[in-house]
Design an enzyme around this catalytic site. Structure first.
Site, PDB file in Angstrom:
ATOM      1  N   ARG A 100     -74.988  27.301  58.618  1.00  0.00           N
ATOM      2  CA  ARG A 100     -75.085  26.734  59.966  1.00  0.00           C
ATOM      3  C   ARG A 100     -74.204  25.495  60.054  1.00  0.00           C
ATOM      4  O   ARG A 100     -73.905  24.850  59.051  1.00  0.00           O
ATOM      5  CB  ARG A 100     -76.547  26.374  60.257  1.00  0.00           C
ATOM      6  N   THR A 375     -76.492  33.883  70.973  1.00  0.00           N
ATOM      7  CA  THR A 375     -76.654  34.197  69.549  1.00  0.00           C
ATOM      8  C   THR A 375     -76.582  35.716  69.352  1.00  0.00           C
ATOM      9  O   THR A 375     -76.715  36.480  70.302  1.00  0.00           O
ATOM     10  CB  THR A 375     -78.007  33.642  69.015  1.00  0.00           C
ATOM     11  N   ASN A 395     -74.257  28.978  69.592  1.00  0.00           N
ATOM     12  CA  ASN A 395     -75.327  28.408  70.403  1.00  0.00           C
ATOM     13  C   ASN A 395     -75.295  29.078  71.772  1.00  0.00           C
ATOM     14  O   ASN A 395     -75.673  30.222  71.892  1.00  0.00           O
ATOM     15  CB  ASN A 395     -75.272  26.883  70.473  1.00  0.00           C
ATOM     16  N   ASP A 417     -78.549  21.595  69.706  1.00  0.00           N
ATOM     17  CA  ASP A 417     -79.787  21.960  69.002  1.00  0.00           C
ATOM     18  C   ASP A 417     -80.422  20.753  68.324  1.00  0.00           C
ATOM     19  O   ASP A 417     -81.550  20.854  67.821  1.00  0.00           O
ATOM     20  CB  ASP A 417     -79.524  23.070  67.983  1.00  0.00           C
ATOM     21  N   SER A 446     -82.858  25.019  63.895  1.00  0.00           N
ATOM     22  CA  SER A 446     -82.546  26.321  64.493  1.00  0.00           C
ATOM     23  C   SER A 446     -83.813  27.143  64.648  1.00  0.00           C
ATOM     24  O   SER A 446     -84.836  26.863  64.020  1.00  0.00           O
ATOM     25  CB  SER A 446     -81.572  27.053  63.574  1.00  0.00           C
ATOM     26  N   GLY A 467     -81.728  34.831  71.360  1.00  0.00           N
ATOM     27  CA  GLY A 467     -82.759  34.402  72.298  1.00  0.00           C
ATOM     28  C   GLY A 467     -83.184  32.952  72.233  1.00  0.00           C
ATOM     29  O   GLY A 467     -84.236  32.614  72.770  1.00  0.00           O
ATOM     30  N   GLY A 468     -82.391  32.088  71.575  1.00  0.00           N
ATOM     31  CA  GLY A 468     -82.724  30.667  71.576  1.00  0.00           C
ATOM     32  C   GLY A 468     -84.116  30.426  71.041  1.00  0.00           C
ATOM     33  O   GLY A 468     -84.521  30.993  70.024  1.00  0.00           O
TER      34      GLY A 468
HETATM   35  N1  GLY Z   1     -78.668  28.045  68.670  1.00  0.00           N
HETATM   36  C1  GLY Z   1     -79.950  28.660  68.673  1.00  0.00           C
HETATM   37  C2  GLY Z   1     -80.707  28.430  67.393  1.00  0.00           C
HETATM   38  O1  GLY Z   1     -80.099  28.198  66.342  1.00  0.00           O
HETATM   39  O2  GLY Z   1     -81.899  28.454  67.413  1.00  0.00           O
END
Ligand code: GLY
Length: 569
Positions: A100, A375, A395, A417, A446, A467-468
């Site tokens: 990440r 994502t 993101n 985030d 995340s 889906g965030g």
């Molecule tokens: N960018 C969404 C996550 O990493 O949760």
């Protein structure tokens, strides 16, 4: 409407209509004979399957799919973002790669606040200041070197060809690009690639990405150094400097992938391996499963008021802990042991009133969540039984919507985030605490949850989702729909969902998730129910049969891939 998942499957297997147990309106899952790749894009799925057919292992295929999605699915596939890879080897060993993004060394806790201390709207979302140091190339390269069997050139050749020669855009590809067209117009290098001579792309047009092809060729020759040292990093840093960003050459030179042990837990005899911090995914998923384990969800019924009540209370408690306690393990002590203790789950169960909604004010800040469907996730299983789950991201769709000139690389907006100001919500409405404040070289929290499931030492499922903030509850529901409700893997992916994230204190439901009388029953218990869409795309592979207990000989795996994104257009 274009049925992408159907196309996504054709390269890898056969539609087994007769074998499906389908009681609902989902198409049957697709079967793979010797291995399977499932992703949201047909071209990437085909590339992964070709790699498996040519004798590559699951990691080879996963790396090839990662590079191909960066070409054919620029909304979320990427070189300019980051993600996670959960691997379970055929011999039972497991590992987890964290590639990440990290905050630039020049980042500061208050970098998105104005003089009055208020969060500047969209500062963390669009433009170079929103960009964190990308990790995808380092992650894919390390995975291949350490666990793959093919050369970089072999696994990258298909992505390079697709970038160089171009590929035909389908309706969903073109519509996705056009959603971001207004932002691309503001960034000439993005406009030169992602607009067609200044006009929106249409279905059937060919998208050629010459600069991206050159970058991919360099990485194929030089590995991660081709991205992190030399002209590519220099171009990204120059564009960042010229546009108010913070990226430096040192940020790129110092980027390193972390290899960790996955988070693990059990549920009704199934063992799950998922993402550890800096993801909250594995911890929150396991916390919810620990809370739910003793409940007879099957008897209570799919999406009944009682089931939703207990699941929402599990979500409420897990999201309080997720938002407040979890962060980059190099910076904070994550209380994973405490949160995943079965006694802690029992204590939470004792707080759940059987007849009444909980109240988020009583247990722990919030605003309405924004819709999250960014994502992307893909799953791979090879002939030997190695399994790879990858979730990676820019993101937001198309990230910060900037492309350094001469690179073709869209950059992430993952700085959003972070908790830009503790107590103030990010794009997903998540109200996070001090554990996730911005610091140099820190990774933001995340929700990405690439997950592998086993039972009695045997591989059962490989799943994950876009889906965030909802990624975690989507993975939870996809898993439970298979395990508790006996759905086929495609039915589980398709089943309408609900979500609660502590604050705002609302149950979000997908259209058709609940009946009017279920809604009324929930409202009588004290819940506020809000319908919302879109939701993220889940991708899952189930081993052995289209549903649990329906083994089909001759086929290793069955895949369910989400049509939600394509269905929006
Ligand atoms: N960018 C969404 C996550 O990493 O949760």
């Amino acid at each position: 409407m274009h049925l992408r998942p159907l196309a996504a499957f054709l390269a890898l297997g056969v539609l087994l209509g007769l074998l499906a147990s389908a009681g609902a309106a989902s198409p049957p899952p697709v079967a793979g004979e010797d291995g399977m790749v499932a992703s949201v894009h047909a071209l990437a799925t085909r590339v992964g399957n070709d790699i498996l057919r040519r004798g590559g292992n699951a990691v080879d295929a996963a790396v090839a799919v990662g590079y191909t999605l960066a070409v054919v699915y620029p909304a979320a596939g990427n070189l300019g973002g980051g993600g996670f890879m959960t691997i379970r080897f055929a011999d039972g060993r497991t590992t987890f790669l964290d590639f990440r993004e990290k905050a630039p060394l020049a980042a500061t806790a208050g970098m998105f606040l104005d003089r009055a201390g208020n969060v500047m709207p969209k500062a963390g979302l669009l433009g170079y200041r929103a960009v964190a140091v990308p990790g995808s190339v380092a992650g894919l390269d390390l995975a291949l070197r350490k666990y793959g069997s093919m050369s970089r050139r072999q696994v990258m050749a298909p992505a390079i060809a697709l970038a160089e020669k171009g590929f035909k855009l389908d309706e969903a590809d073109a519509a996705g690009l056009n959603e971001a067209a207004a932002d691309f117009r503001k960034d000439p290098p993005s406009a030169a690639i992602f607009l067609n001579h200044g006009r929106p792309y249409r279905r059937g047009d060919i998208l050629v990405q010459t600069d991206l092809a050159k970058v991919l060729r360099r990485i194929a020759r030089q590995g991660a150094d081709g991205f992190y040292r030399g002209p590519i990093a220099e171009r990204i840093v120059a564009a960042s400097r010229a546009n108010g960003g913070l990226l430096s050459k040192a940020d790129f030179a110092q980027y390193a992938v972390r290899e960790m042990r996955p988070i693990t837990c059990s549920y009704k005899g199934y063992v799950l391996y998922s993402a550890p911090p800096p993801s909250s995914g594995g911890v929150a998923l396991c916390e919810m499963l620990n809370i739910l384990d003793p409940y007879p969800l099957k008897d209570w019924g799919f999406n009944s008021a009682k089931t939703i009540h207990y699941m929402v209370e599990a979500m409420r408690h897990a999201y309080v802990d997720r938002n407040d306690d979890i962060g980059d393990p190099d910076f904070i002590e994550n209380p994973v042991g405490r949160l995943l203790d079965k006694g802690y789950a029992a204590a939470i169960r004792a707080h759940i009133d059987p007849d009444k909604a909980g109240n988020s004010r009583d247990i722990g800040p919030g605003t309405p969540p924004h819709e999250g469907s960014e994502t992307t996730h893909y799953s791979v299983v090879d002939k030997a039984g190695n399994a790879v789950a990858v979730t990676y991201s820019l993101n937001n769709f198309f990230g910060a919507r900037v492309t350094p000139a001469g690179t073709g690389i869209l950059l992430n907006d993952t700085m959003d985030d972070f908790s830009e100001k503790p107590g103030v919500p990010n794009i997903f409405g998540l109200v996070q605490g001090k554990a996730d404040v911005i610091a140099p070289h820190k990774t933001p929290l995340s929700s990405m949850s690439p997950t592998v499931v086993t039972k009695d030492g045997k591989l059962v499922m490989v799943l994950g989702s876009a889906g965030g903030a909802r990624i975690i509850t989507i993975v939870l529901q996809t898993f439970l729909d298979v395990v508790d409700y006996g759905m086929t893997v495609q039915e589980a992916v398709d089943a309408p969902r609900f979500h609660h994230q502590w604050k705002p204190d609302k149950i979000f439901v997908e259209p058709f998730a609940i009946s009017a009388d279920t809604r009324a029953a929930l409202e009588r218990m004290g819940y506020t129910v809000t319908q919302q869409s879109p939701w993220g795309d889940a991708v899952a592979i189930l081993l052995g049969g289209p549903a649990l207990g329906k083994t089909v000989s001759g086929y290793c795996c069955f895949a369910g891939v989400d049509d939600r994104r394509a269905a929006r257009y």
